[in-house]
Design a protein around this motif. Structure first.
Motif, PDB file in Angstrom:
ATOM      1  N   LEU A  86      39.409  41.760  32.842  1.00  0.00           N
ATOM      2  CA  LEU A  86      40.645  41.674  32.060  1.00  0.00           C
ATOM      3  C   LEU A  86      41.554  40.598  32.635  1.00  0.00           C
ATOM      4  CD1 LEU A  86      42.697  42.673  29.949  1.00  0.00           C
ATOM      5  CD2 LEU A  86      43.369  44.434  31.603  1.00  0.00           C
ATOM      6  N   HIS A  87      41.718  40.611  33.942  1.00  0.00           N
ATOM      7  CA  HIS A  87      42.555  39.620  34.618  1.00  0.00           C
ATOM      8  C   HIS A  87      42.044  38.206  34.331  1.00  0.00           C
ATOM      9  CE1 HIS A  87      45.057  37.912  37.801  1.00  0.00           C
ATOM     10  NE2 HIS A  87      43.991  37.259  38.211  1.00  0.00           N
ATOM     11  N   GLU A  88      40.748  38.032  34.459  1.00  0.00           N
ATOM     12  CA  GLU A  88      40.158  36.711  34.246  1.00  0.00           C
ATOM     13  C   GLU A  88      40.279  36.267  32.786  1.00  0.00           C
ATOM     14  OE1 GLU A  88      36.239  37.223  35.850  1.00  0.00           O
ATOM     15  OE2 GLU A  88      36.975  37.186  37.919  1.00  0.00           O
ATOM     16  N   ALA A  89      40.087  37.197  31.859  1.00  0.00           N
ATOM     17  CA  ALA A  89      40.216  36.866  30.442  1.00  0.00           C
ATOM     18  C   ALA A  89      41.653  36.484  30.099  1.00  0.00           C
ATOM     19  CB  ALA A  89      39.754  38.041  29.578  1.00  0.00           C
ATOM     20  N   ALA A  90      42.598  37.223  30.668  1.00  0.00           N
ATOM     21  CA  ALA A  90      44.011  36.910  30.431  1.00  0.00           C
ATOM     22  C   ALA A  90      44.362  35.549  31.003  1.00  0.00           C
ATOM     23  CB  ALA A  90      44.898  37.996  31.022  1.00  0.00           C
ATOM     24  N   ALA A  91      43.865  35.262  32.209  1.00  0.00           N
ATOM     25  CA  ALA A  91      44.144  33.971  32.837  1.00  0.00           C
ATOM     26  C   ALA A  91      43.555  32.817  32.038  1.00  0.00           C
ATOM     27  CB  ALA A  91      43.598  33.953  34.264  1.00  0.00           C
ATOM     28  N   ASP A  94      41.893  34.216  26.781  1.00  0.00           N
ATOM     29  CA  ASP A  94      40.885  34.735  25.853  1.00  0.00           C
ATOM     30  C   ASP A  94      41.370  36.064  25.269  1.00  0.00           C
ATOM     31  OD1 ASP A  94      38.663  35.703  24.518  1.00  0.00           O
ATOM     32  OD2 ASP A  94      37.251  35.214  26.133  1.00  0.00           O
ATOM     33  N   ALA A  95      42.122  35.985  24.187  1.00  0.00           N
ATOM     34  CA  ALA A  95      42.738  37.167  23.581  1.00  0.00           C
ATOM     35  C   ALA A  95      41.697  38.173  23.099  1.00  0.00           C
ATOM     36  CB  ALA A  95      43.647  36.763  22.424  1.00  0.00           C
ATOM     37  N   GLN A  96      40.589  37.699  22.590  1.00  0.00           N
ATOM     38  CA  GLN A  96      39.546  38.607  22.101  1.00  0.00           C
ATOM     39  C   GLN A  96      38.971  39.440  23.256  1.00  0.00           C
ATOM     40  OE1 GLN A  96      36.359  36.706  19.968  1.00  0.00           O
ATOM     41  NE2 GLN A  96      35.422  38.627  19.375  1.00  0.00           N
ATOM     42  N   LEU A 102      40.885  45.994  27.001  1.00  0.00           N
ATOM     43  CA  LEU A 102      41.930  47.017  26.913  1.00  0.00           C
ATOM     44  C   LEU A 102      41.464  48.229  26.107  1.00  0.00           C
ATOM     45  CD1 LEU A 102      45.165  44.890  26.491  1.00  0.00           C
ATOM     46  CD2 LEU A 102      44.479  46.245  28.473  1.00  0.00           C
ATOM     47  N   GLN A 103      40.605  48.007  25.132  1.00  0.00           N
ATOM     48  CA  GLN A 103      40.073  49.132  24.361  1.00  0.00           C
ATOM     49  C   GLN A 103      39.218  50.052  25.220  1.00  0.00           C
ATOM     50  OE1 GLN A 103      38.204  47.491  20.864  1.00  0.00           O
ATOM     51  NE2 GLN A 103      40.126  47.496  19.745  1.00  0.00           N
ATOM     52  N   SER A 104      38.705  49.538  26.332  1.00  0.00           N
ATOM     53  CA  SER A 104      37.922  50.373  27.240  1.00  0.00           C
ATOM     54  C   SER A 104      38.821  51.160  28.194  1.00  0.00           C
ATOM     55  CB  SER A 104      36.915  49.527  28.023  1.00  0.00           C
ATOM     56  OG  SER A 104      37.588  48.696  28.955  1.00  0.00           O
TER      57      SER A 104
END
Length: 116
Positions: A86-91, A94-96, A102-104
């Protein structure tokens, strides 16, 4: 007493109170693995996955054959990996991937990156 009350607080979702009692239980009986289990569970409930994993590991040093704590450590380690993703995707913006993670039900503060 502190350990039982910690468990009761955790079952009510009062994780900060559960943590305070678990910390006291560990301070009073540092050689009792149940205190570490209660503390790790409270940390998990607060979304503090890395600290939870560390605490489960400390409990396993006291009681290496505790299967319940071993499983809990595996579960929290998986949650920590998801929080890191999640941290890496946010950085990366990558909204998807952020939405999917977050759904997990990963706590957004479960992973603290190297920049704090």
């Amino acid at each position: 007493l502190r350990s039982n009350r910690s468990g009761a607080f955790a079952s009510l979702g009062r994780y900060a109170d559960a943590l305070a009692d678990a910390e006291e239980a560990v301070a009073l009986q540092p050689d009792w693995s149940k205190g570490y289990s209660r503390m790790a569970a409270a940390l998990y409930g607060l979304g503090r996955y890395a600290e939870s994993a560390d605490t489960f590991q400390r409990g396993l040093q006291v009681d290496p054959s505790n299967a319940q704590m071993t499983q809990a450590l595996q579960d929290v380690s998986a949650k920590l990996a998801a929080a890191q993703a999640l941290h890496e995707a946010a950085a990366a913006g990558d909204a998807q991937a952020v939405g999917a993670t977050l759904q997990s039900r990963v706590h957004p503060e479960g992973f603290v990156g190297p920049d704090g």
